[in-house]
Design an enzyme around this catalytic site. Structure first.
Site, short mmCIF file in Angstrom:
data_model
loop_
_atom_site.label_atom_id
_atom_site.label_comp_id
_atom_site.label_asym_id
_atom_site.label_seq_id
_atom_site.Cartn_x
_atom_site.Cartn_y
_atom_site.Cartn_z
N GLU A 1 4.08 5.99 5.15
CA GLU A 1 4.01 6.46 6.69
C GLU A 1 4.80 5.71 7.42
O GLU A 1 5.43 6.06 8.70
CB GLU A 1 2.47 6.38 6.96
CG GLU A 1 1.62 7.36 6.57
CD GLU A 1 1.98 8.76 6.59
OE1 GLU A 1 2.66 8.95 7.62
OE2 GLU A 1 1.71 9.55 5.66
N VAL B 1 0.88 -1.23 -0.02
CA VAL B 1 -0.09 -0.06 0.07
C VAL B 1 0.95 1.22 -0.03
O VAL B 1 1.64 1.34 0.76
CB VAL B 1 -0.97 0.01 1.30
CG1 VAL B 1 -1.69 1.14 1.32
CG2 VAL B 1 -1.70 -1.28 1.36
N SER B 2 0.61 2.16 -0.95
CA SER B 2 1.62 3.37 -1.09
C SER B 2 1.63 3.96 0.26
O SER B 2 2.89 4.38 0.70
CB SER B 2 1.25 4.12 -2.42
OG SER B 2 -0.05 4.75 -2.04
N ASP B 3 0.70 4.53 0.71
CA ASP B 3 0.57 5.39 1.74
C ASP B 3 0.89 4.69 3.11
O ASP B 3 1.65 5.28 4.13
CB ASP B 3 -0.67 6.45 2.03
CG ASP B 3 -1.82 5.45 2.09
OD1 ASP B 3 -1.84 4.37 1.90
OD2 ASP B 3 -3.00 6.26 2.27
N THR B 4 0.57 3.53 3.18
CA THR B 4 1.19 2.76 4.50
C THR B 4 2.52 2.41 4.36
O THR B 4 3.31 2.94 5.35
CB THR B 4 0.43 1.43 4.66
OG1 THR B 4 -1.02 1.49 4.43
CG2 THR B 4 0.74 0.78 5.89
#
Length: 724
Positions: free
Chosen positions: A457, A451-454
């Site tokens: 982050e 997952v890109s944003d996971t």
């Protein structure tokens, strides 16, 4: 944890369990599952933890007690003192992640059709949950805050009957009355028709075609399912297998009763083939296009008159091979709850109930289930483990709370958790999966989807902590670089970043969206929040390692920021697709611009963003957004200010370095006044969204984003509140 909704008068008419006997098990891979203990003796031998009591809504006798905070940092400390008690032993924070009302039926149907006994406590708690979450008219919506729909009411009514509720029970009578007023189950959207068909309560002739033969097309073919958004392709994969073979459970007395109860007309008199496109107006969010209706007509003729047995066998075989790949890639955890329940049925029919594969997958379904005060629900994923740990770590660092030696232990525990959850295997190309080695998943390493944003982050949180001299560096430089490698492969042609993988097809595929209740689901899209997360992580990485792929990183950041700027609306806002809504997107977008030195004083984009947010601030200093903002695309308020959206708006203003203290201070005061004596904040409204139309709760947002906002305000504007 306070109940999201409670109907004591209705709930008292059904059996209720002793909540004190529930325990949360956490596996070595951070998989979470609830177990109902057999005896009081077992319970005494395994005392409830603070987190378990909180999740179950039991008295928190050991909760901290504070006087009203007089300064922002003191309020942040009070908040974290409560929240740190919810950290589990392996370093992560758990979450109910509830809201969608179309998930539970899948798991209940899977257990019922495969004749698998329900685990102890499930029937009673699930019944309690559905009763507590029924609307005033007796029905259920697509999510807990939605109006009653055919989809939600027909499926959840069926669940209650499967779990033992009698047809003349007042709750069942109300629900059935609501369903019949809506036209009965015949007007279900596509997914509702499909699920009822698996239960033999809807004729497959009334379900629009889901041809498994699509998987036999060459990969380059424009509509090949491998080009679809991963959640859609993984749902329509087992759908196609089951539809292609027309698989339904045997008719028994309960099925015959449901056939009578779900419909206004006599079941045997219904010509289901005439109702494929009959969808209740209240359910219809994304109407069919002429192209889709034409293709459905052609495919129906193919299935009815022209489908050769050899091609049917090839399609079924190919579908099941891909289902096996998904199961094995995720150790049977599956991408999400919908395909997990469907894959369970496929394994049951293909390999049998005694097979190792079936025993594995039926057990994994437990990890989607969650118990809270109003009963048991099915979550939107098998948890938020990595997502929650990452944001909490970032909040600890950016608020300065990490400087406390006590809190450093929590940070080390969370850092080690993220170390263990980074994906070490490469799944690229296996079942159309994107590159994964070095990425972080949304939930846990077993589910394992990039997952890109996971990933961003988690990477950012790891870098923030490992950059501090107080901490060791468990995540090696080599592995940090692998995370960067994954991210650099995910940029779309429009310079933005999508969720799980780069877009593989154009938006025109939405003309083939068959779901009817969701929008923008067929392909990946670029999102301001995902794009910003990547920008922030890459910028943090260049500070940690200024040599690795530096030129490519700088170009990626430059191009991504062009996307962020171009995505801003004329009124200064950004539409948020993964939470509610404009405040959420603003928090990310303003932060990304700040990474390149663009602030309120020197950037028109930042000024417009601040002006938009300030125009929405309420008299009490807070902000408020309803999930309807995501549905309609227009800023929409609830009837009260909300801590989470206030935190997002404040963080956005502070990222942009808005020069005037007073409006931000008013928001900080709202957060402080909303805080309970034990340091916690109450859940007032739902915070998340997906597919434009489905609201979902992130109850921990009110903790770490509030802590972050309070701490950042103290650092940026001074740790005091003005007298006036």
């Amino acid at each position: 944890m306070e109940p999201c909704r409670s109907r004591p008068e209705w709930a008292k008419t059904i059996p209720k369990l002793d909540k004190r006997l529930w325990r949360l098990n956490v596996g070595l891979d951070a998989g979470e599952s609830w177990e109902y203990l057999e005896t009081e003796e077992e319970a005494k031998a395994r005392p409830l933890s603070f987190a378990e009591k909180y999740f179950l809504g039991l008295d928190l006798d050991d909760a901290p007690k504070f006087k009203l905070a007089k300064a922002p940092l003191e309020s942040a400390i009070h908040g974290y003192e409560f929240f740190r008690r919810l950290q589990l032993n392996d370093g992560h924070w758990a979450s109910p992640y509830e809201g969608p009302m179309f998930l539970l039926p899948g798991v209940i149907f899977a257990f019922y059709i495969t004749q698998t006994p329900f685990p102890k406590g499930w029937p009673e708690e699930i019944t309690q949950y559905l009763v507590n979450h029924a609307n005033d008219d007796g029905g259920w919506g697509i999510h807990t805050e939605g109006v009653s729909t055919v989809f939600g009411t027909s499926l959840n009514y069926t669940v209650l009957r499967i779990l033992g509720m009698k047809r003349d029970h007042p709750v069942a009578v109300r629900a059935r009355t609501c369903l019949h007023k809506l036209g009965g189950a015949i007007a279900n959207p596509h997914w509702g028709k499909f699920w009822l068909a698996t239960l033999n309560c809807y004729d497959w002739k009334g379900v629009n075609p889901i041809p498994p033969e699509l998987w036999l097309l060459p990969d380059w073919f424009p509509i090949h399912p491998g080009k679809w958004w991963c959640h859609v392709r993984q749902v329509y994969l087992p759908m196609g297998y089951l539809y292609g073979e027309q698989l339904s459970c045997p008719v028994n007395s309960l099925i015959r009763e449901l056939r009578e109860e779900l419909y206004v007309a006599d079941y045997m008199s219904i010509d289901f083939s005439k109702h494929r496109n009959n969808v209740s107006e209240i359910d219809l969010y994304h109407p069919h296009t002429t192209i889709l209706d034409s293709l459905n007509w052609i495919m129906d003729k193919y299935f009815t008159f022209f489908r050769p047995k050899w091609l049917r066998k090839l399609g079924t075989k190919k579908s099941y091979e891909l289902i096996q790949i998904e199961n094995e890639n995720t150790d049977y955890a599956c991408l999400g709850p919908v395909n997990a329940a469907m894959n369970t049925l496929c394994v049951y029919y293909q390999e049998g109930p005694s097979s190792k594969a079936f025993q594995k997958i039926i057990r994994r379904l437990h990890e989607f289930m969650w118990v809270q005060p109003e009963g048991m629900l099915m979550r939107g994923t098998n948890g938020l483990q990595v997502w929650e740990a990452s944001f909490t770590l970032s909040a600890l660092v950016e608020s300065g709370l990490y400087e406390s030696e006590v809190y450093q232990k929590d940070a080390i525990n969370a850092l080690n958790f993220l170390d263990r959850q980074q994906i070490r295997n490469e799944y690229a190309g296996k079942g159309y999966r994107h590159n994964s080695k070095g990425a972080w998943p949304f939930s846990n390493i077993t589910q394992g989807y990039t997952v890109s944003d996971t990933t961003s982050e988690a990477l950012r949180a790891v870098l923030a902590v490992q950059s501090l001299p107080e901490f060791e560096k468990p995540v090696s430089l080599c592995r940090l670089r692998e995370a960067v490698d994954v991210l650099l492969l995910m940029q779309n042609k429009d310079n933005g970043f999508a969720s799980y993988e780069p877009a593989r097809a154009n938006e025109w595929l939405e003309h083939l969206n068959p779901a009817e209740v969701f929008g923008k689901i067929m392909v990946e899209y670029s999102y301001p929040e995902c794009t910003t997360s990547v920008v922030l992580a890459l910028r943090e990485f260049t500070r940690y390692d200024d040599s690795y792929r530096r030129e490519e990183i700088e170009q990626t950041i430059h191009d991504a920021l062009l996307f962020v700027v171009n995505s801003q609306r004329p009124d200064g806002s950004w539409y948020g697709s993964w939470a509610i809504c404009f405040t959420y997107a603003a928090m990310f977008a303003t932060d990304s611009l700040a990474t390149v030195g663009r602030y309120f004083e020197n950037c028109d984009t930042q000024r417009k963003a601040c002006e938009f947010l300030l125009s929405k601030q309420r008299l009490d200093g807070g902000w408020s957004e309803s999930y309807m903002a995501c549905v309609t695309g227009n800023y929409t308020e609830t009837d009260r200010s909300l801590v989470t959206q206030t935190s997002w708006a404040l963080l956005a203003l502070m990222h942009a370095k808005y020069p005037h203290r007073k409006p931000i201070e008013r928001g900080i005061q709202f957060i402080m006044k909303s805080q309970a004596a034990d340091g916690s904040w109450k859940q007032k409204s739902i915070e998340g969204i997906f597919n434009k139309n489905v609201a979902i709760a992130y109850p921990n947002y009110k903790f770490y984003f509030s802590i972050h906002a309070l701490g950042l305000f103290a650092k940026q504007y001074g740790d005091y509140i003005s007298e006036d």
